[in-house]
Write a protein that holds these residues in place. Sequence first.
Motif, short mmCIF file in Angstrom:
data_model
loop_
_atom_site.label_atom_id
_atom_site.label_comp_id
_atom_site.label_asym_id
_atom_site.label_seq_id
_atom_site.Cartn_x
_atom_site.Cartn_y
_atom_site.Cartn_z
N UNK A 41 0.83 -1.20 0.00
CA UNK A 41 0.00 0.00 0.00
C UNK A 41 0.87 1.26 0.00
N UNK A 42 1.97 1.20 0.72
CA UNK A 42 2.89 2.33 0.75
C UNK A 42 3.52 2.55 -0.64
N UNK A 43 3.90 1.45 -1.29
CA UNK A 43 4.47 1.54 -2.64
C UNK A 43 3.45 2.14 -3.60
N UNK A 44 2.22 1.66 -3.51
CA UNK A 44 1.12 2.16 -4.35
C UNK A 44 0.94 3.66 -4.15
N UNK A 45 0.91 4.10 -2.88
CA UNK A 45 0.73 5.52 -2.57
C UNK A 45 1.88 6.36 -3.10
N UNK A 46 3.10 5.83 -2.98
CA UNK A 46 4.28 6.55 -3.48
C UNK A 46 4.22 6.70 -5.00
N UNK A 47 3.78 5.65 -5.69
CA UNK A 47 3.65 5.73 -7.15
C UNK A 47 2.62 6.78 -7.56
N UNK A 48 1.50 6.82 -6.83
CA UNK A 48 0.48 7.82 -7.14
C UNK A 48 1.01 9.23 -6.89
N UNK A 49 1.76 9.39 -5.81
CA UNK A 49 2.33 10.70 -5.50
C UNK A 49 3.31 11.15 -6.58
N UNK A 50 4.13 10.22 -7.05
CA UNK A 50 5.08 10.53 -8.11
C UNK A 50 4.36 10.94 -9.39
N UNK A 51 3.26 10.24 -9.69
CA UNK A 51 2.51 10.58 -10.91
C UNK A 51 1.85 11.95 -10.76
N UNK A 52 1.32 12.22 -9.59
CA UNK A 52 0.67 13.52 -9.35
C UNK A 52 1.66 14.66 -9.50
N UNK A 53 2.89 14.43 -9.08
CA UNK A 53 3.93 15.46 -9.17
C UNK A 53 4.35 15.71 -10.62
N UNK A 54 3.99 14.79 -11.50
CA UNK A 54 4.34 14.95 -12.91
C UNK A 54 3.47 15.95 -13.64
N UNK A 55 2.37 16.39 -13.03
CA UNK A 55 1.51 17.40 -13.65
C UNK A 55 2.05 18.80 -13.36
N UNK A 56 1.75 19.72 -14.25
CA UNK A 56 2.20 21.11 -14.05
C UNK A 56 1.52 21.75 -12.85
N UNK A 57 0.26 21.39 -12.64
CA UNK A 57 -0.49 21.89 -11.50
C UNK A 57 -1.09 20.72 -10.73
N UNK A 58 -1.50 20.96 -9.50
CA UNK A 58 -2.06 19.90 -8.68
C UNK A 58 -3.28 19.28 -9.36
N UNK A 59 -3.28 17.96 -9.57
CA UNK A 59 -4.39 17.33 -10.29
C UNK A 59 -5.59 17.07 -9.38
N UNK A 60 -6.73 16.84 -10.01
CA UNK A 60 -7.91 16.35 -9.29
C UNK A 60 -7.69 14.86 -9.05
#
Length: 392
Positions: free
Chosen positions: A83-102
């Motif tokens: 679950x921690x790995x999953x959350x970290x992957x999501x966080x990394x993907x979210x950081x890839x957007x120019x602005x904070x995603x929905x």
Amino acid sequence: MSAHALLSPSSAHRWLNCPLAPRLEAQLPEKPSEYAREGTIAHSICEVSAKLHFKKIKKTEYNKVVKKYKADPQWDDEMLQTAETYSEHLAERAMGFDNEPYIAFEVKVDISDVVPEAFGRCDCIMFGGDTLVITDYKHGKGVPVSASDNPQLKLYALGALKLYQPLFGSSLKNVEITIDQPRINLYDTWGCSVEDLLAWGEEIKPKAMMAYMGFGEYHAGSWCQFCRANGICKAQAAQQIGAFDDFKDAVENRNVALLSPDGMSDVLARGKDLVAWYEAVKKRALEVMLNGEKIPGWKVVEGRSSRVWSNQDKALDTLIENGIDRAVIYDSVPKTLAQLEKVLGKKKFEELVGEFVVKPQGSPTLADENDSRKEFSSAAADFAEVADNGSK
């Protein structure tokens, strides 16, 4: 909507290839699996872990959910790590957007305008800029799941587009679907345009309707693995037996005594599926015979078993009481690397003893060319052996 749609997104690979499968499966009992329960718990932990990471719930709610599932017989502390790995992957993907995603979790989506009565549940949906991102968590470690052109996730994406169309309008241009399978270190992503996704949805509508109505023909293939009829389907049997008939004809037409590399390739490809099918038939045959039916030429016998203590504690106490030294009875051995990592947690384990962990090259084994592992290097193996001998 019913609790269980006839054409579920998770079985789309099956009904898109074998339109009669859903109606056939509906006649067969659904067998509960401990793996299914394990997956349900792991998904719930992933959900609260991700929500905590993105500050959508408080720590107290997270702790409450974890405490609840820790009491379940299918609980495994490894779920906290995945679950921690999953959350970290999501966080990394979210950081890839120019602005904070929905971001939204466990979103139920309606797909009935493409597949009759169908719906699904997206583990995580992200919208950012002109891109829709669908991430699906897989807890299994037996079968790697590819994101490439994955019909389940494409259907989820269609449902998500429909749900959020009023909010985002036509601003979305691209779709990205990701499979996160932490237990086998698989993180696979595939993308397409929204235009292509919608076109695909229109393309499969007739196939979905055919499957829903129960029209078409049985068609066996790799999608049979998780079908309820696996091992008892006549079309599957015909395909497996026919595959070797075709191979026999091809071999007899070659005026050679030995298999060529191409011939071995054929045998390996066909044999893999044949062995899997044979094991499925054996499993079904055992179930049939345990239910009291007869299969000509076969019987159920008792398999091998090992001796066990009826009361281990009492037995060992009796040995000690009769003068047997404890050193004879007990071995003092350290926990394995994996056990210590599980007890300490991945981060603490890495901080304290990560420098002492090495992974030797594995023994060579056959795999098909689409396997994600890199090709075996005999030179690297020779080097590792020399280095190992030099350290002695």
